[in-house]
Scaffold this motif. Structure first.
Motif, mmCIF file in Angstrom:
data_model
loop_
_atom_site.group_PDB
_atom_site.id
_atom_site.type_symbol
_atom_site.label_atom_id
_atom_site.label_comp_id
_atom_site.label_asym_id
_atom_site.label_seq_id
_atom_site.Cartn_x
_atom_site.Cartn_y
_atom_site.Cartn_z
ATOM 1 N N CYS A 130 -3.459 -1.990 7.578
ATOM 2 C CA CYS A 130 -3.588 -2.986 6.086
ATOM 3 C C CYS A 130 -3.450 -1.814 4.312
ATOM 4 N N MET A 131 -3.781 -1.222 4.325
ATOM 5 C CA MET A 131 -4.533 -0.142 3.091
ATOM 6 C C MET A 131 -2.884 0.665 3.000
ATOM 7 N N LEU A 132 -2.552 0.555 4.365
ATOM 8 C CA LEU A 132 -1.214 1.935 4.209
ATOM 9 C C LEU A 132 -0.836 1.368 3.788
ATOM 10 N N ILE A 133 0.380 -0.112 4.231
ATOM 11 C CA ILE A 133 1.080 -1.441 3.526
ATOM 12 C C ILE A 133 0.846 -1.572 2.192
ATOM 13 N N VAL A 134 -0.447 -1.928 1.816
ATOM 14 C CA VAL A 134 -0.590 -2.139 0.201
ATOM 15 C C VAL A 134 -0.024 -1.138 -0.613
ATOM 16 N N ILE A 135 -0.092 0.198 -0.229
ATOM 17 C CA ILE A 135 -0.158 1.654 -0.871
ATOM 18 C C ILE A 135 1.244 1.432 -1.427
ATOM 19 N N ASN A 136 1.614 1.647 -0.221
ATOM 20 C CA ASN A 136 3.553 1.705 0.084
ATOM 21 C C ASN A 136 3.493 0.557 -0.778
ATOM 22 N N THR A 137 3.492 0.197 -1.075
ATOM 23 C CA THR A 137 4.046 -1.364 -1.171
ATOM 24 C C THR A 137 3.781 -1.634 -2.305
ATOM 25 N N THR A 138 2.985 -1.122 -3.212
ATOM 26 C CA THR A 138 2.655 -0.674 -5.042
ATOM 27 C C THR A 138 3.243 -0.093 -5.135
ATOM 28 N N TRP A 167 3.969 2.949 -15.001
ATOM 29 C CA TRP A 167 2.475 4.653 -14.583
ATOM 30 C C TRP A 167 1.386 2.614 -14.503
ATOM 31 N N ILE A 168 1.148 2.014 -16.258
ATOM 32 C CA ILE A 168 0.245 1.431 -16.115
ATOM 33 C C ILE A 168 0.300 -0.238 -15.306
ATOM 34 N N ALA A 169 2.187 -0.076 -14.448
ATOM 35 C CA ALA A 169 2.071 -1.397 -13.871
ATOM 36 C C ALA A 169 1.700 -1.170 -12.904
ATOM 37 N N SER A 170 2.165 -0.022 -11.944
ATOM 38 C CA SER A 170 1.596 0.463 -11.377
ATOM 39 C C SER A 170 0.423 1.263 -10.681
ATOM 40 N N ALA A 171 -0.267 1.500 -11.835
ATOM 41 C CA ALA A 171 -1.650 1.937 -11.518
ATOM 42 C C ALA A 171 -2.648 0.767 -11.354
ATOM 43 N N CYS A 172 -2.109 -0.509 -12.444
ATOM 44 C CA CYS A 172 -3.189 -1.371 -12.580
ATOM 45 C C CYS A 172 -2.963 -2.089 -10.622
ATOM 46 N N ALA A 173 -1.183 -2.742 -10.027
ATOM 47 C CA ALA A 173 -1.416 -2.984 -9.008
ATOM 48 C C ALA A 173 -2.206 -2.042 -7.918
ATOM 49 N N VAL A 174 -1.740 -0.913 -8.324
ATOM 50 C CA VAL A 174 -2.399 -0.048 -6.925
ATOM 51 C C VAL A 174 -3.974 0.456 -6.994
ATOM 52 N N THR A 175 -4.933 -0.336 -8.148
ATOM 53 C CA THR A 175 -5.945 -0.276 -7.983
ATOM 54 C C THR A 175 -6.665 -1.580 -7.730
ATOM 55 N N VAL A 176 -5.906 -2.712 -7.861
ATOM 56 C CA VAL A 176 -6.135 -4.095 -7.660
ATOM 57 C C VAL A 176 -5.791 -3.863 -5.542
ATOM 58 N N GLY A 177 -5.087 -3.344 -5.335
ATOM 59 C CA GLY A 177 -5.002 -3.640 -4.148
ATOM 60 C C GLY A 177 -5.469 -2.851 -3.117
ATOM 61 N N VAL A 178 -5.390 -1.951 -3.399
ATOM 62 C CA VAL A 178 -6.888 -0.570 -2.465
ATOM 63 C C VAL A 178 -8.367 -1.592 -2.675
ATOM 64 N N LEU A 179 -8.676 -2.417 -4.154
ATOM 65 C CA LEU A 179 -9.815 -2.758 -3.980
ATOM 66 C C LEU A 179 -10.170 -4.137 -3.155
ATOM 67 N N SER A 180 -8.842 -4.336 -3.394
ATOM 68 C CA SER A 180 -8.539 -6.175 -2.735
ATOM 69 C C SER A 180 -8.829 -5.558 -0.458
ATOM 70 N N VAL A 181 -8.516 -4.742 -0.558
ATOM 71 C CA VAL A 181 -8.486 -4.486 1.192
ATOM 72 C C VAL A 181 -10.190 -3.604 1.402
ATOM 73 N N LYS A 182 -10.326 -3.278 0.722
ATOM 74 C CA LYS A 182 -11.881 -2.611 0.992
ATOM 75 C C LYS A 182 -12.739 -3.776 0.707
#
Length: 192
Positions: A130-138, A167-182
């Protein structure tokens, strides 16, 4: 999907005939085809450039160095992950980082296959998958090649002016995605 496209074309042709705008419809079709061909050629050029750069970095050892550098933080995101899967994940993230989404896909697929082999319950994706999918998608990108190529093909005066907002939008998306999976992993008490 073919039926939907077919219906849309038929409705468009009938509408053009009924409204007497056949000439305008034909011109729009040819202009659209020309724009599509120009866009594809622009994207192909950008993809060739970055894929070539990735090959140079692989042969020179730069990609291995980048993989070793990002492997340490990846161990926190992908606990209990095998070394083969971690290598593919690092290469996938590196390719995405440099804006080579198409070059990243094979590494992402190899990483997913390795993570699936490590998965204790093959009927349910692991947290690492799930983490791989989220990081790869964002996919945070330092150089958003596709967007820059599309803007250049569309005639933008400054095609790279969107980098900082991306960069700002991607950083926010990655952060929210990673925190959501965790968070979901802890809530569901998944085996990480």
């Amino acid at each position: 999907m073919n039926y939907i496209w077919g219906c849309m074309i038929i409705v468009s042709v009938i509408s053009a005939i009924v409204t007497g705008r056949v000439d305008e419809t034909v011109n729009a079709v040819f202009e659209g085809a020309q724009t599509a061909a120009t866009t594809v050629i622009s994207l192909a050029g950008a993809l060739c450039f970055w894929t070539g750069l990735m090959k140079i970095s692989e042969r020179s050892g730069i990609s291995d160095l980048v993989c070793r550098i990002i492997a340490a933080p990846l161990r926190h995101l992908f606990p209990n992950c095998g070394s083969h899967a971690l290598k593919y994940i690092a290469m996938n993230i590196t390719a995405n980082l440099f804006g080579m989404g198409n070059a990243a896909t094979p590494m992402g697929m190899l990483a997913a296959a390795e993570l699936d082999r490590e998965n204790k319950d093959p009927s349910v994706p692991s947290i690492n998958m799930c983490m791989l999918i989220v990081i790869n998608t964002t996919a945070f990108q330092l150089v958003p090649t596709t967007i820059i190529a599309l803007r250049a093909a569309a005639g933008a005066a400054d095609a790279v002016s969107v980098i900082v907002p991306i960069w700002i939008a991607s950083a926010c998306a990655v952060t929210v995605g990673v925190l959501s999976v965790k968070l979901m992993g802890r809530i569901l008490k998944c085996n990480i």
